[in-house]
Write a protein that holds these residues in place. Structure first.
Motif, PDB file in Angstrom:
ATOM      1  N   SER A  77      -2.605   2.236 -12.559  1.00  0.00           N
ATOM      2  CA  SER A  77      -2.576   1.517 -11.290  1.00  0.00           C
ATOM      3  C   SER A  77      -1.122   1.275 -10.902  1.00  0.00           C
ATOM      4  CB  SER A  77      -3.326   0.192 -11.408  1.00  0.00           C
ATOM      5  OG  SER A  77      -3.213  -0.563 -10.215  1.00  0.00           O
ATOM      6  N   VAL A  78      -0.781   1.595  -9.652  1.00  0.00           N
ATOM      7  CA  VAL A  78       0.574   1.392  -9.135  1.00  0.00           C
ATOM      8  C   VAL A  78       0.447   0.687  -7.787  1.00  0.00           C
ATOM      9  CG1 VAL A  78       2.720   2.474  -8.393  1.00  0.00           C
ATOM     10  CG2 VAL A  78       1.414   3.475 -10.273  1.00  0.00           C
ATOM     11  N   ASN A  79       1.114  -0.472  -7.667  1.00  0.00           N
ATOM     12  CA  ASN A  79       1.057  -1.261  -6.438  1.00  0.00           C
ATOM     13  C   ASN A  79       2.473  -1.443  -5.897  1.00  0.00           C
ATOM     14  OD1 ASN A  79      -1.809  -1.795  -6.748  1.00  0.00           O
ATOM     15  ND2 ASN A  79      -1.216  -3.189  -8.391  1.00  0.00           N
ATOM     16  N   VAL A  80       2.629  -1.211  -4.582  1.00  0.00           N
ATOM     17  CA  VAL A  80       3.943  -1.288  -3.939  1.00  0.00           C
ATOM     18  C   VAL A  80       3.876  -2.307  -2.809  1.00  0.00           C
ATOM     19  CG1 VAL A  80       5.735  -0.008  -2.707  1.00  0.00           C
ATOM     20  CG2 VAL A  80       4.414   1.130  -4.505  1.00  0.00           C
ATOM     21  N   VAL A  81       4.881  -3.196  -2.766  1.00  0.00           N
ATOM     22  CA  VAL A  81       5.020  -4.172  -1.686  1.00  0.00           C
ATOM     23  C   VAL A  81       6.403  -3.980  -1.066  1.00  0.00           C
ATOM     24  CG1 VAL A  81       5.050  -6.612  -1.057  1.00  0.00           C
ATOM     25  CG2 VAL A  81       3.482  -5.810  -2.835  1.00  0.00           C
ATOM     26  N   VAL A  82       6.467  -3.938   0.257  1.00  0.00           N
ATOM     27  CA  VAL A  82       7.711  -3.623   0.963  1.00  0.00           C
ATOM     28  C   VAL A  82       7.946  -4.665   2.054  1.00  0.00           C
ATOM     29  CG1 VAL A  82       8.901  -1.911   2.390  1.00  0.00           C
ATOM     30  CG2 VAL A  82       7.443  -1.158   0.513  1.00  0.00           C
ATOM     31  N   LYS A  83       9.199  -5.039   2.230  1.00  0.00           N
ATOM     32  CA  LYS A  83       9.576  -5.967   3.305  1.00  0.00           C
ATOM     33  C   LYS A  83      10.738  -5.373   4.081  1.00  0.00           C
ATOM     34  CE  LYS A  83      10.797 -10.819   4.174  1.00  0.00           C
ATOM     35  NZ  LYS A  83      11.092 -12.135   3.552  1.00  0.00           N
ATOM     36  N   ASP A  84      10.609  -5.398   5.421  1.00  0.00           N
ATOM     37  CA  ASP A  84      11.636  -4.854   6.314  1.00  0.00           C
ATOM     38  C   ASP A  84      11.997  -3.417   5.944  1.00  0.00           C
ATOM     39  OD1 ASP A  84      11.639  -7.163   7.717  1.00  0.00           O
ATOM     40  OD2 ASP A  84      13.607  -7.860   7.061  1.00  0.00           O
ATOM     41  N   GLY A  85      10.976  -2.614   5.785  1.00  0.00           N
ATOM     42  CA  GLY A  85      11.192  -1.201   5.500  1.00  0.00           C
ATOM     43  C   GLY A  85      11.816  -0.923   4.155  1.00  0.00           C
ATOM     44  N   GLY A  86      11.871  -1.927   3.266  1.00  0.00           N
ATOM     45  CA  GLY A  86      12.447  -1.751   1.940  1.00  0.00           C
ATOM     46  C   GLY A  86      13.854  -2.274   1.806  1.00  0.00           C
ATOM     47  N   LEU A  87      14.484  -2.686   2.907  1.00  0.00           N
ATOM     48  CA  LEU A  87      15.858  -3.190   2.835  1.00  0.00           C
ATOM     49  C   LEU A  87      15.915  -4.577   2.205  1.00  0.00           C
ATOM     50  CD1 LEU A  87      17.360  -2.002   6.247  1.00  0.00           C
ATOM     51  CD2 LEU A  87      17.718  -1.024   3.976  1.00  0.00           C
ATOM     52  N   LYS A  88      14.939  -5.413   2.506  1.00  0.00           N
ATOM     53  CA  LYS A  88      14.944  -6.767   1.943  1.00  0.00           C
ATOM     54  C   LYS A  88      14.222  -6.833   0.605  1.00  0.00           C
ATOM     55  CE  LYS A  88      15.685  -9.716   5.950  1.00  0.00           C
ATOM     56  NZ  LYS A  88      15.212 -10.909   6.710  1.00  0.00           N
TER      57      LYS A  88
END
Length: 734
Positions: free
Chosen positions: A60-71
């Motif tokens: 299982s792989v889970n990804v969370v991103v904020k502001d396109g990955g910059l933040k």
């Protein structure tokens, strides 16, 4: 003073000519430069972290991103975790568990091997790692900066596996951060990346969402079926139109590989090519293979439609050089030209076989009644009974023209040069007689698909426009496209191209399988016609096309049309012989021959735009292509009347052509105007023939056969420009 300045300048010149000193860069500068190459965008960091998770045998792989990955980029997995004793050197450059000697690179099977990714992230962002290994009671959390731990690992609660957070990416690279301000664009790249991983690694579940969002934009669960994975990520419209392809070679002298994949069929429609390629489970790009497959599809799919391709290629590790690109996006293969040829031929064969295997469903013959083809009687024109007193029509509602009387037409008031091929009433009488003979054709559609298309025309007919078409008076051509029509007390502009295209389309359906033939004096090679059409498209575009690609498209289209020659000949009287030459065309409208300059465009549309896999769509698209071909488009040569005459003028200076004139004298040089009489006569004849056909062939046929669709009331085909009642009001005020 001047002497001193000269000495200083000479000294500076001497110093500038000396070679500059070579310096050893500071280690921090080296690391930041290297980090900028490895981590080019936020999606590069996500790719490296996800590949590390897969190397850790995560399910299982889970990804969370904020502001396109910059933040924020947060990647969590349930893999085997990181040992406590390895945490101090985890983010140092060139520390890895994947290999120990250079020879190990020749048989590498993991996706990571350089030990640069995590180190690079610590030089351009703030990295925090939380991990726990099997058997531990608690996990550890530690932060890194510039490749080293900021503090000792702290014990913390943790779930199985590893979580890596990268915050404030490129905080110390101002220029890079400014170029990545479009967060939605970067996030879409991350979603696309996770989607590609999800359809290949079907035993791993993936999710990707924005920080704070409750719903994931990518959510896949482990499944044994790759089609199910594609359906969950890309949708049913993609998965339903995929075909299995396989290719392999086990000859050490040429190539050793095995490929299995899923490629879209001819029913799939998309605006851009989607190619998901894994080589030895490594997500890569292979431009040469993508280009080869696009060539195969370009001759099969309609214009502006691109394929979906998923492929997994497995080769011996020693045949793959993975150390080709800073981000490992590209690899180099042994004998890659042979592999491309094998895969291209397999895909091409699969597409052709799919067209051969699919057949039209057997249908019962349904004979439609003649009454369905004939227009209903217009009760509004029924004369009043002889005993009733005729009603007096007000002057502002009085119709002063008759559709059969030429007095209301523009050419009756204009001096027109006579044309030999248009003179005589005998030809006009023959046209009207021929048109009337076809008013109630006996040939009836004998396929339910054709009858369904005719029924759609009847049900979509606009009654108001039908009345205009049936009882209008042709006034004349307003310009190259629009004709003036009068109906009752209204004046209309009518788009001749749209009207003729719809009329021809409807006539093709009603004359289905019962056409007379136009025999070409010299058969035209289909392949040369398609190349001509592609070259004409290049003239309209800014960048020229590839000649080899045109040749390939022309060959594949010719073979396709040769395969469909029996259908085209039987149903549409389009005869293509065994040599691939076009020798016969149908008569769609009696006494009318289409513009043969448009034959290349027509043949190309038959190869590219026709849906050969569905009976109704196939017949509809062929009929539409014929309708567009037979439509009364403006001739290729400019209209010689008005400004178009300049096209035929040859302007040259008077006097001795060998004399050179200076720039001061050039304004005084008199220009002699000459006209290319031969070209002008050809253009004048073509335009006059077109207007004659519009008046004496198109509009009489429209009154009898055309059932205008509702869309013509709003798409600019009919535009009302004047009304007698409103004109009377204006004049009364004056």
């Amino acid at each position: 003073m001047e002497v001193e300045m000269e000495v200083e300048v000479a000294e500076e010149d001497r110093v500038s000519r000396e070679p500059p000193n070579i310096r050893r860069l500071d280690e921090s500068v080296v690391n930041r430069i290297a980090a900028g190459e490895v981590i080019q965008r936020p999606v590069s960091a996500v790719k490296e972290l996800v590949e590390n998770s897969l190397d850790a045998r995560s399910s299982s792989v889970n990804v969370v991103v904020k502001d396109g990955g910059l933040k924020l980029i947060q990647v969590s997995d349930d893999g085997h975790g990181i040992r406590y004793e390895d945490l101090p050197i985890l983010c140092e450059r060139h520390t890895t568990s994947k290999l120990s000697t250079f020879e190990d690179l020749q048989s590498i099977k993991s996706m990571g091997f350089r030990g640069e990714a995590l180190a690079s992230m610590t030089y351009v962002g703030h990295v925090t790692v939380t991990t726990i290994t099997k058997g531990q009671l608690h996990g550890y959390r530690v932060s890194y900066k510039d490749g080293v731990m900021e503090n000792e690992p702290k014990a913390c609660a943790a779930v199985k596996g590893t979580q890596i957070m990268v915050e404030n990416l490129f905080y110390n690279m101002t220029a890079r951060r400014k170029t990545l301000q479009n967060s939605s664009d970067d996030y879409s790249k991350i979603v696309d990346l996770l989607s590609r991983f999800a359809i290949h690694h079907t035993t791993v579940s993936f999710s990707c969402r924005k920080h704070g969002a409750t719903r994931a934009d990518v959510h896949s669960v482990a499944t044994p079926s790759r089609l199910d994975a594609i359906r969950s990520v890309y949708g049913a419209s993609v998965s339903h139109n995929l075909m299995q392809v396989e290719a392999s070679d086990n000859d050490p002298s040429s190539s050793v590989f095995k490929m299995d994949g899923l490629v879209s069929n001819c029913n799939f429609v998309a605006k851009k090519t989607t190619m998901v390629l894994f080589i030895n489970d490594r997500l890569v790009e292979w431009t040469a293979l993508k280009r080869a497959l696009e060539i195969v599809y370009s001759a099969t799919l309609p214009k502006a439609s691109k394929p979906f391709i998923y492929m997994s290629i497995v080769l011996p590790p020693e045949h793959v050089d993975v150390n080709m690109h800073p981000t490992k996006r590209e690899v180099s293969l042994l004998n890659q030209e042979i592999i491309i040829d094998r895969i291209q031929s397999v895909v091409e064969s699969t597409l052709r076989n799919s067209n051969e295997v699919r057949t039209f469903q057997e249908q019962t013959v349904e004979l439609s009644s003649c009454g369905k083809l004939c227009s209903p009687k217009d009760t509004s024109l029924t004369p009043s009974s002889s005993g009733s007193k005729p009603l007096k029509v007000p002057v502002h509602k009085m119709v002063r023209t008759d559709s059969m009387d030429p007095a209301g037409r523009l050419h009756a008031y204009m001096q027109v040069k006579p044309h030999d091929h248009l003179e005589g009433n005998s030809s006009l009488t023959a046209v009207r007689s021929s048109v009337r003979q076809r008013r109630n054709p006996k040939e009836i559609a004998d396929l339910t698909s054709i009858q369904e298309l005719i029924d759609e025309i009847d049900s979509n007919c606009n009654s108001g426009l039908l009345d205009v078409v049936r009882h209008c008076t042709y006034v004349g051509m307003a310009d190259d496209i629009f004709a003036l029509l009068q109906h009752d007390t209204h004046l209309y502009l009518a788009n001749v191209v749209n009207l003729s295209k719809e009329l021809m389309y409807q006539q093709v359906l009603r004359r289905f399988a019962h056409f007379n033939a136009i025999q070409l004096s010299d058969p035209a090679p289909v392949q040369e016609l398609i190349i001509l059409a592609l070259q004409e498209e290049d003239l309209d575009s800014e960048c020229p096309g590839d000649d080899d690609l045109k040749q390939k498209i022309a060959e594949m289209n010719m073979e396709l049309l040769k395969q469909k020659a029996e259908l085209l000949d039987e149903y549409f009287c389009i005869h293509i012989d065994a040599h691939g030459s076009l020798s016969r065309l149908p008569v769609v409208l009696d006494q009318y021959t289409p513009d043969m300059d448009r034959v290349p465009e027509f043949v190309l549309s038959l190869g590219n735009d026709v849906d050969w896999d569905n009976e109704k769509n196939c017949l509809q698209t062929i009929s539409a292509a014929l309708g567009n071909f037979y439509a009364m488009h403006p001739p290729m040569l400019p209209n010689p009347s008005g400004d178009g005459l300049k096209f035929y003028e040859n302007r040259r200076p008077l006097g001795n052509p060998d004399e050179e004139n200076t720039s001061d004298e050039i304004d005084d040089v008199k220009m002699k105007s000459g006209v290319n009489d031969e070209l002008l006569l050809e253009a004048d004849t073509a335009w006059a023939q077109r207007e004659w056909s519009i008046q004496h062939v198109l509009f009489p046929a429209m009154r009898l056969f055309l059932k205008p669709p509702t869309c013509m009331a709003s798409n600019g085909t009919f535009v009302r420009v004047a009304s007698l009642e409103k004109l009377y009001r204006i004049f009364e005020r004056c």
